[in-house]
Scaffold this active site. Structure first.
Site, mmCIF file in Angstrom:
data_model
loop_
_atom_site.group_PDB
_atom_site.id
_atom_site.type_symbol
_atom_site.label_atom_id
_atom_site.label_comp_id
_atom_site.label_asym_id
_atom_site.label_seq_id
_atom_site.Cartn_x
_atom_site.Cartn_y
_atom_site.Cartn_z
ATOM 1 N N LYS A 1 29.373 28.262 28.247
ATOM 2 C CA LYS A 1 30.822 28.377 28.477
ATOM 3 C C LYS A 1 31.525 28.705 27.169
ATOM 4 O O LYS A 1 31.003 28.428 26.082
ATOM 5 C CB LYS A 1 31.408 27.088 29.066
ATOM 6 C CG LYS A 1 31.325 25.835 28.167
ATOM 7 C CD LYS A 1 32.473 25.629 27.206
ATOM 8 C CE LYS A 1 32.235 24.426 26.284
ATOM 9 N NZ LYS A 1 32.982 24.383 25.064
ATOM 10 N N ASP B 1 31.354 17.580 29.695
ATOM 11 C CA ASP B 1 31.358 19.004 30.061
ATOM 12 C C ASP B 1 30.420 19.318 31.227
ATOM 13 O O ASP B 1 30.392 20.436 31.726
ATOM 14 C CB ASP B 1 30.912 19.870 28.867
ATOM 15 C CG ASP B 1 31.994 20.014 27.811
ATOM 16 O OD1 ASP B 1 33.148 19.615 28.077
ATOM 17 O OD2 ASP B 1 31.693 20.540 26.724
HETATM 18 P P1 ATP Z 1 29.788 21.211 23.585
HETATM 19 O O1 ATP Z 1 30.363 22.589 23.600
HETATM 20 O O2 ATP Z 1 29.600 20.606 24.957
HETATM 21 O O3 ATP Z 1 30.428 20.284 22.620
HETATM 22 P P2 ATP Z 1 27.714 22.128 21.868
HETATM 23 O O4 ATP Z 1 27.421 23.530 22.314
HETATM 24 O O5 ATP Z 1 28.603 21.974 20.688
HETATM 25 O O6 ATP Z 1 28.286 21.324 23.105
HETATM 26 P P3 ATP Z 1 25.016 21.369 22.330
HETATM 27 O O7 ATP Z 1 24.263 22.633 22.092
HETATM 28 O O8 ATP Z 1 25.229 20.957 23.733
HETATM 29 O O9 ATP Z 1 26.403 21.395 21.553
HETATM 30 O O10 ATP Z 1 24.255 20.230 21.511
HETATM 31 C C1 ATP Z 1 24.824 19.022 21.160
HETATM 32 C C2 ATP Z 1 23.682 18.069 20.757
HETATM 33 O O11 ATP Z 1 22.987 17.678 21.946
HETATM 34 C C3 ATP Z 1 22.658 18.736 19.855
HETATM 35 O O12 ATP Z 1 22.845 18.305 18.532
HETATM 36 C C4 ATP Z 1 21.313 18.317 20.415
HETATM 37 O O13 ATP Z 1 20.600 17.504 19.523
HETATM 38 C C5 ATP Z 1 21.596 17.522 21.671
HETATM 39 N N1 ATP Z 1 20.835 18.026 22.845
HETATM 40 C C6 ATP Z 1 20.149 17.284 23.706
HETATM 41 N N2 ATP Z 1 19.591 18.034 24.669
HETATM 42 C C7 ATP Z 1 19.916 19.304 24.415
HETATM 43 C C8 ATP Z 1 19.626 20.548 25.068
HETATM 44 N N3 ATP Z 1 18.874 20.622 26.160
HETATM 45 N N4 ATP Z 1 20.149 21.673 24.524
HETATM 46 C C9 ATP Z 1 20.947 21.590 23.424
HETATM 47 N N5 ATP Z 1 21.230 20.459 22.766
HETATM 48 C C10 ATP Z 1 20.728 19.300 23.253
#
Ligand code: ATP
Length: 288
Positions: free
Chosen positions: A9, A134
């Site tokens: 997203k 989310d």
């Molecule tokens: P958001 O936009 O919801 O804040 P984000 O894109 O900033 O999310 P994510 O990629 O969802 O961040 O990752 C956040 C943390 O979640 C990472 O530091 C990671 O260690 C942990 N995590 C656990 N499972 C997963 C997964 N399947 N994919 C990505 N990150 C994961």
């Protein structure tokens, strides 16, 4: 075995309205599903939860959101059978693109289908909200106004088929850090969600572009000035607008045509060989 695409997203807007007693921030944001995705393959095994990951060195253990989602479904439904999940990771991690949340959402939807659990979409969203704010959006997709801590969703008309370019610098940003660092005394610009929703209703791509606004952008830019470099480079290469998604550090640009999107992507790769750059399209709830 079944396979599920887990779409990322972007935030068209992100506003913080205040801090709640439970420690979460009250938000109001327009979220948009895009075609950049991970793919998950799920198959039944006699017992337990097995997780394999390719394309990322994320730990494939109990800390992974896929694993936690599978356990929640098994516990909630008293499911004796086990599940093997193979995750092909493409969405950059800690990027502001809800990569982890969308993987969890895909596990909820995938296990519901694989084991014919007949859990309603509404109940799936409730389960998802237990794991992450989310996740309900990632279950429903399309274009939504998200309020509360992000889990209360109002469906908006589809804003599908619009070209976007995404660029993530080498750094990662923790969502918790960005919200904590956001200053309650912020005096900068706030999104006009009413106007944004009108522009979406009218399918007005340049209107949407002009109304992009994210109150966390300044927080993350202060720490990672490269975000500003990407933003300027995208505009110079023909993007209609550019903004950081979520808590960052990914920057996205909206391009009027696919050829412009390719030119914007090339421009970013030219200035930073370490950038992860993707072109994608916005996706409707009806997969338009
Ligand atoms: P958001 O936009 O919801 O804040 P984000 O894109 O900033 O999310 P994510 O990629 O969802 O961040 O990752 C956040 C943390 O979640 C990472 O530091 C990671 O260690 C942990 N995590 C656990 N499972 C997963 C997964 N399947 N994919 C990505 N990150 C994961």
């Amino acid at each position: 075995m079944i396979s599920v695409d887990a779409n990322a997203k972007i935030n068209l807007t992100l506003d913080i309205l205040g801090k709640r007693d439970d420690g979460y921030h009250e938000v109001s944001m327009v979220m948009q599903e895009i075609s950049l995705h991970d793919t998950l393959h799920l198959e039944e095994i006699p017992a337990g939860i097995e997780l394999e990951i390719s394309g990322s060195d994320l730990p494939a253990d109990e800390s992974n959101l896929c694993y936690r989602a599978a356990r929640l479904v098994k516990d909630t439904c008293n499911l004796k059978a086990g599940v093997r999940i193979r995750l092909e990771k493409r969405i950059p991690v800690a990027a502001g693109l809800a990569g982890g949340s969308t993987d969890a959402a895909a596990v909820f939807k995938g296990m519901n289908d694989l084991f014919s659990l007949n859990i309603t979409e509404e109940k799936l969203c409730d389960l998802g909200a237990e794991l992450g704010s989310d996740i309900p959006f990632c279950i429903l997709g399309g274009t939504m106004l998200a309020t509360g801590r992000g889990e209360l969703l109002k469906r908006l008309p589809d804003f599908a088929g619009v070209n976007v370019v995404l660029a993530k610098p080498r750094v990662g940003v923790s969502t918790a850090w960005a919200y904590k660092t956001y200053d309650a005394g912020y005096t900068g610009r706030h999104p006009d969600n009413e106007a944004m929703i009108k522009a979406i209703e009218q399918g007005d791509v340049s209107g949407v572009s002009n109304l992009l606004c994210n109150v966390l952008e300044g927080v993350t830019i202060k720490e990672h000035v490269i975000i500003n470099t990407y933003k300027q480079a995208m505009l110079k290469a023909g993007a209609l607008c550019s903004m950081m998604s979520g808590s960052g550090p990914t920057v996205f640009g909206i391009a009027p045509e696919e050829t412009v999107a390719e030119a914007v992507a090339a421009q970013i790769k030219g200035i930073d060989a370490g950038a992860a750059v993707f072109t994608a399209k916005t996706v409707g709830r009806n997969r338009g």
